[in-house]
Design an enzyme around this catalytic site. Structure first.
Site, PDB file in Angstrom:
ATOM      1  N   GLY A 145      23.590  58.379   6.134  1.00  0.00           N
ATOM      2  CA  GLY A 145      22.541  56.841   6.031  1.00  0.00           C
ATOM      3  C   GLY A 145      23.264  56.480   4.733  1.00  0.00           C
ATOM      4  O   GLY A 145      22.762  55.264   4.748  1.00  0.00           O
ATOM      5  N   ILE A 149      28.651  53.604   5.847  1.00  0.00           N
ATOM      6  CA  ILE A 149      29.389  53.133   7.118  1.00  0.00           C
ATOM      7  C   ILE A 149      27.919  53.946   7.876  1.00  0.00           C
ATOM      8  O   ILE A 149      27.952  53.229   8.476  1.00  0.00           O
ATOM      9  CB  ILE A 149      30.350  54.674   7.043  1.00  0.00           C
ATOM     10  CG1 ILE A 149      31.458  54.515   6.185  1.00  0.00           C
ATOM     11  CG2 ILE A 149      30.934  54.172   8.243  1.00  0.00           C
ATOM     12  CD1 ILE A 149      32.809  55.302   7.040  1.00  0.00           C
ATOM     13  N   GLY A 150      27.385  55.030   7.573  1.00  0.00           N
ATOM     14  CA  GLY A 150      26.127  54.608   8.378  1.00  0.00           C
ATOM     15  C   GLY A 150      24.962  53.492   8.827  1.00  0.00           C
ATOM     16  O   GLY A 150      24.871  54.070  10.104  1.00  0.00           O
ATOM     17  N   ASP A 195      19.294  61.117   6.863  1.00  0.00           N
ATOM     18  CA  ASP A 195      19.769  61.680   6.302  1.00  0.00           C
ATOM     19  C   ASP A 195      19.070  62.293   5.481  1.00  0.00           C
ATOM     20  O   ASP A 195      17.471  62.319   5.703  1.00  0.00           O
ATOM     21  CB  ASP A 195      20.105  60.117   4.941  1.00  0.00           C
ATOM     22  CG  ASP A 195      21.404  59.899   4.153  1.00  0.00           C
ATOM     23  OD1 ASP A 195      22.037  59.641   4.181  1.00  0.00           O
ATOM     24  OD2 ASP A 195      21.019  60.764   3.325  1.00  0.00           O
ATOM     25  N   ARG A 239      39.951  68.820  -5.041  1.00  0.00           N
ATOM     26  CA  ARG A 239      40.323  68.812  -3.217  1.00  0.00           C
ATOM     27  C   ARG A 239      39.135  69.269  -2.729  1.00  0.00           C
ATOM     28  O   ARG A 239      38.450  69.287  -1.966  1.00  0.00           O
ATOM     29  CB  ARG A 239      41.447  69.056  -3.360  1.00  0.00           C
ATOM     30  CG  ARG A 239      41.252  68.515  -1.482  1.00  0.00           C
ATOM     31  CD  ARG A 239      42.730  68.656  -0.750  1.00  0.00           C
ATOM     32  NE  ARG A 239      43.078  70.147  -1.000  1.00  0.00           N
ATOM     33  CZ  ARG A 239      43.966  70.868  -0.102  1.00  0.00           C
ATOM     34  NH1 ARG A 239      45.119  70.412  -0.250  1.00  0.00           N
ATOM     35  NH2 ARG A 239      44.272  72.278  -0.341  1.00  0.00           N
ATOM     36  N   ASN A 289      35.369  62.713   5.796  1.00  0.00           N
ATOM     37  CA  ASN A 289      36.899  62.913   4.633  1.00  0.00           C
ATOM     38  C   ASN A 289      36.402  64.307   4.094  1.00  0.00           C
ATOM     39  O   ASN A 289      35.452  65.078   3.631  1.00  0.00           O
ATOM     40  CB  ASN A 289      37.600  62.299   3.581  1.00  0.00           C
ATOM     41  CG  ASN A 289      38.127  61.359   3.903  1.00  0.00           C
ATOM     42  OD1 ASN A 289      38.375  61.104   5.051  1.00  0.00           O
ATOM     43  ND2 ASN A 289      37.985  60.156   3.383  1.00  0.00           N
ATOM     44  N   HIS A 346      44.617  62.122   8.643  1.00  0.00           N
ATOM     45  CA  HIS A 346      44.381  60.607   7.623  1.00  0.00           C
ATOM     46  C   HIS A 346      44.619  61.205   6.631  1.00  0.00           C
ATOM     47  O   HIS A 346      43.752  62.112   5.778  1.00  0.00           O
ATOM     48  CB  HIS A 346      42.938  60.372   8.282  1.00  0.00           C
ATOM     49  CG  HIS A 346      41.817  59.487   7.779  1.00  0.00           C
ATOM     50  ND1 HIS A 346      42.381  58.391   8.060  1.00  0.00           N
ATOM     51  CD2 HIS A 346      41.077  59.570   6.704  1.00  0.00           C
ATOM     52  CE1 HIS A 346      41.700  57.288   7.255  1.00  0.00           C
ATOM     53  NE2 HIS A 346      40.639  57.682   6.165  1.00  0.00           N
TER      54      HIS A 346
END
Ligand code: TXD
Length: 319
Positions: free
Chosen positions: A11, A14-15, A34, A89, A121, A176
């Protein structure tokens, strides 16, 4: 007929935008989930209170319990943590992989018939892991990146040619990230391919090359400007376009991170390719001809995605 149910896992930026768009477009009732208590409830209440003004009919509910997503027709996943300074990463991969595991289990238990769109991501590796953790059929689990990357490309091309964004189509394939492959030859203004427009003197190869690079760096450009957080309006709109194609059986042909079972000579992995989305989920992977630099760029991108998958397997050997 009962309204469709859209479950949004995560949430955050973007949510919340997904919830807003789903309500404005009356795609169905929305559950915003969330792990943070109060956040999805607060956003849902705020959005519901915009309903009387906008005149949309949709119920919005915030949730911290997966039971609330029961029977969802569409699940869109943005849950995860962003990369923070000092985090490698692999650190990020490890954390978000755990998130995908819990989300996958929640979806398997409560929404096993849903069409699932992953946004978290690193996208191509996370959607691959989410499909495995959820056990849902591969044609019902897809990832959003190509629609966004193509929208960025289309925006820059429309500015360069001084034409309406409505008349610009473009394709960005591959993973992506830095290795994504914007395909100039498959990009056009009202059907006129970009290479022809260059010949017609509308632009130069140098300018188009710069636009291709700006598209690849599109996410980083926005992160650099915002300083905290990443893009959220265009990513949310892009995922809604995919959800709408499924819910309304539109059969849109969109670039999505899709499971490959031999297409493009690849197996058991997710990467951005053109697909048709309809009532059957990912109904078809469209194999387009890639030549020269397009092919080598795509191969390079595929290798980058495989590297991320290997890193995931090292962290979680069950994958
Ligand atoms: O093209 C694309 N695919 C992308 C991807 C474009 C832009 C951003 N992209 C990625 O989407 C970004 O790197 C992130 O991984 C996701 C979500 O981005 P957003 O901007 O919405 O991130 P936020 O605001 O940090 O929101 C994430 C929310 C936050 O509220 C957390 O509390 C929640 O996820 N979260 C969880 N929810 C459910 N379950 C678990 N385990 C969980 N962990 C964190």
């Amino acid at each position: 007929m009962a309204r469709k149910k859209i479950a949004l896992i995560g949430g955050g930026q973007i949510g919340g935008t997904l919830a807003h768009l789903a309500a404005l477009k009356e795609l169905g009732d929305v559950v915003l989930f969330d792990i943070v208590e109060g956040l999805p409830q607060g956003k849902s209440l705020d959005l519901a209170q915009s309903g009387p003004v906008e005149g949309f009919n949709a119920k919005l509910k915030g949730a911290n319990d997966y039971a609330d997503i029961a029977g969802a027709d569409v699940v869109i996943v943005t849950a995860g943590v962003p990369r923070k300074p000092g985090m490698s990463r692999d650190d990020l991969l490890g954390i978000n992989l755990k998130v995908m595991k819990s989300v996958g289990e929640g979806i398997a238990k409560y929404a096993p018939n849903a069409f699932v769109i992953c946004i978290t991501n690193p996208l191509d590796a996370m959607v691959w892991a989410l499909q495995k953790f959820s056990g849902l059929p591969t044609h019902m689990v897809t990832g959003m990146a190509g629609v966004l990357d193509s929208a960025r490309f289309r925006h820059f091309l429309a500015e360069e040619f001084n034409v309406s964004v409505q008349d610009v189509t473009a394709f960005v394939l591959g993973g992506h990230g830095d290795t994504m492959v914007p395909l100039t030859r498959y990009s056009a203004v009202a059907g006129i391919p970009v290479p022809d427009l260059i010949k017609m003197g509308w632009s130069t190869q140098e300018k188009i090359d710069a636009i291709v690079q700006r598209t690849r760096d599109g996410g980083a450009e926005i992160v650099g400007l915002l300083k905290t957080g990443s893009a959220f309006y265009a990513p949310a709109t892009s995922a809604i376009e995919m959800a709408e194609s499924y819910l309304k059986d539109k059969k849109r042909l969109l670039p999505c991170a899709s499971f490959l079972a031999g297409e493009y000579g690849l197996k058991d992995m997710y990467v951005g390719v053109p697909v048709i989305i309809g009532e059957g989920g990912i109904e078809k992977v469209v194999e387009i001809d890639l030549q020269g630099e397009e092919k080598s760029g795509f191969d390079h991108s595929v290798n980058a995605v495989k590297g991320l998958m290997d890193a995931c397997k090292a962290i979680d050997p069950t994958l």
